[in-house]
Design an enzyme around this catalytic site. Structure first.
Site: not given
Lengths: 218, 238
Positions: A88, A46-49
């Site tokens: 990320s 998930s690209e928020n980390g």
């Protein structure tokens, strides 16, 4: 019959391989997590980390500090890791994510994708989509083949502002699974009960149809 | 303050020196990990003509969104700006200047700003509206665009724990843009849930070293959830 949202997710899930790190976009792509084939392990990014996104929490497990890129509360699987947004996108841009699945408004025969903005309507922004399409080699776009009014979304040239140029090679629509190469769409599979004529009719860009086009199986 | 002790005791002191027209970099993703009390302080201070750099601009009632109520933001640099009625209205009327920036590019711009790198090449956005007016260069047959880094007059950051020297630890996905923002402010202000005694944080576990941090304040947080999604507690499958 055109594929349902669930069937689209199921068909994408057939492309998952054991040991894949996968980024799933918002909407239909998110549903892919529900159909990971038995006996294989995938790790969701998930690209928020977050690498190792788990299912939604129970009411008791809700943690405001643990969300996915759609800002939904989630959990972590065992073996998950957390990192900042630069790390990320280093993963994403650096090509370390094995498969990216995202939605689109339009794709064209040159692999261009438009997915973030319709001029004249409210502009919300591209989020991480431009980075995802620029960084990943293995991308599957999930979308409907045509609008409700029968206007094709598989075009000779995208008409909406682009999210990425020449970056899409595979498109799964509710009617067909299509590969993009050499400036053409290539029909790989059709949805059960959907005729080649119907797909041809609703595909605006040049479409190569082989002699035998198998139906998708679930 | 003395020596390396960065702790301040009021939000007023935390944002002392913040003036009209300044640039603020804010941590947070959606409403997760936002420096919510520092934002509230900016609202009550009434600072105007701000340029704000943050992945999102909060929602209509929370986060950076509250700075739109009195039109304190002149320009917003963000990757995604949905969920806010004032934002849409002010953008349409031209009162608010918006620079949409891809999320990874935004993160890297802030990281680079803090690391003394003025610009970098990225494939992200090549051939799109984001690339307009930017230098293009090819490496190994691929095209990249030149993106300039970002620095702020202030960076506002939310961390989980700090020690008095400003060493920081973040919690779960509330980390997001916060460690990056922390490096890129001329003055970096951090609000935390807990200030622990010096020596209590394991040096191996520190996410942001105190060298980047100017002020630390302990706050209490509402932690509003944007999308409360759950599964029934009885089942074990998704």
């Amino acid at each position: 019959m055109a594929l349902s949202r669930e069937q689209l997710a199921q068909r994408v899930a057939q492309e998952l391989k054991d040991g894949y790190y996968v980024n799933l976009g918002i909407g239909i792509p998110t549903l892919v997590a529900n159909y990971v084939p038995n006996g294989i392990e995938v790790m969701l990014q998930s690209e928020n980390g977050l690498l190792g996104m788990g299912q939604f929490p129970t009411e008791d497990e809700i943690d405001a500090d643990l969300i996915n890129a759609g800002k939904q509360t989630v959990t972590m699987v065992t073996g998950a890791s957390i990192f900042d947004s630069a790390a990320s996108f280093a993963m994403i841009r650096g090509g370390h994510v094995d498969l990216t699945v995202l939605g689109a408004f339009e794709v064209d025969v040159n692999g261009n994708i438009a997915s973030y903005m319709i001029p004249g309507k409210l502009i919300k922004g591209m989020g991480g989509a431009m980075d995802l399409v620029a960084g990943a080699d293995n991308i599957i776009v999930t979308m409907t083949h045509a609008s409700k009014h029968g206007v094709s979304k598989l075009l000779a040239n995208c008409t909406l502002p682009l999210t990425g140029k020449a970056c899409i090679k595979k498109v799964l629509t509710d009617l067909a699974f299509i590969e993009i190469k050499d400036g053409k769409f290539h029909l790989l599979e059709r949805a059960p009960g959907v005729s080649i004529e119907e797909i041809v009719k609703l595909t605006d860009g040049e479409l190569e149809v082989p002699e035998h086009v198998p139906e998708m199986s679930f | 303050m003395s020596g390396f002790n960065k702790v301040v005791s009021s939000y007023e002191a935390a944002l002392a020196g913040l003036q009209d027209g300044m640039t603020i970099i804010s941590g947070g993703f959606g409403l997760c990990g936002i420096p919510e009390n520092l934002i509230k302080e900016i609202k009550s201070k009434g600072t105007k003509n701000l340029t704000v750099i943050s992945n999102n601009c909060g929602t209509t009632h929370d986060g950076l969104g509250i700075l739109l109520i009195d039109k304190q933001i002149k320009k917003m640099v963000a990757s995604y700006v949905g969920e806010n009625a004032h934002f849409a209205a002010q953008m349409m009327s031209g009162e608010l200047d918006v620079e949409l920036t891809p999320q990874g590019t935004l993160a890297e711009k802030i990281r680079a700003g803090g690391a003394g790198i003025p610009a970098f090449y990225t494939a992200t956005g090549y051939g799109t509206a984001v690339a307009e007016g930017k230098e293009v260069k090819a490496y190994d047959g691929r095209h990249y665009i030149l993106e300039e880094s970002i620095k702020g007059d202030f960076a506002i950051v939310k961390a989980w724990k700090a020690d008095p020297y400003g060493n920081l630890i973040f919690r779960k996905t509330a980390r997001n843009f916060n460690p990056l923002a922390a490096t890129a402010g001329k003055i970096t202000v951090v609000e935390v849930e807990e200030i622990v005694a010096l020596g209590e944080l394991d040096p191996d576990q520190i996410h942001t070293p105190g060298i980047y941090v100017n002020r630390v304040i302990q706050g209490t947080f509402e932690k509003t959830i944007e999308q409360r999604t759950t599964r029934p507690s009885a089942t074990s499958s998704i």
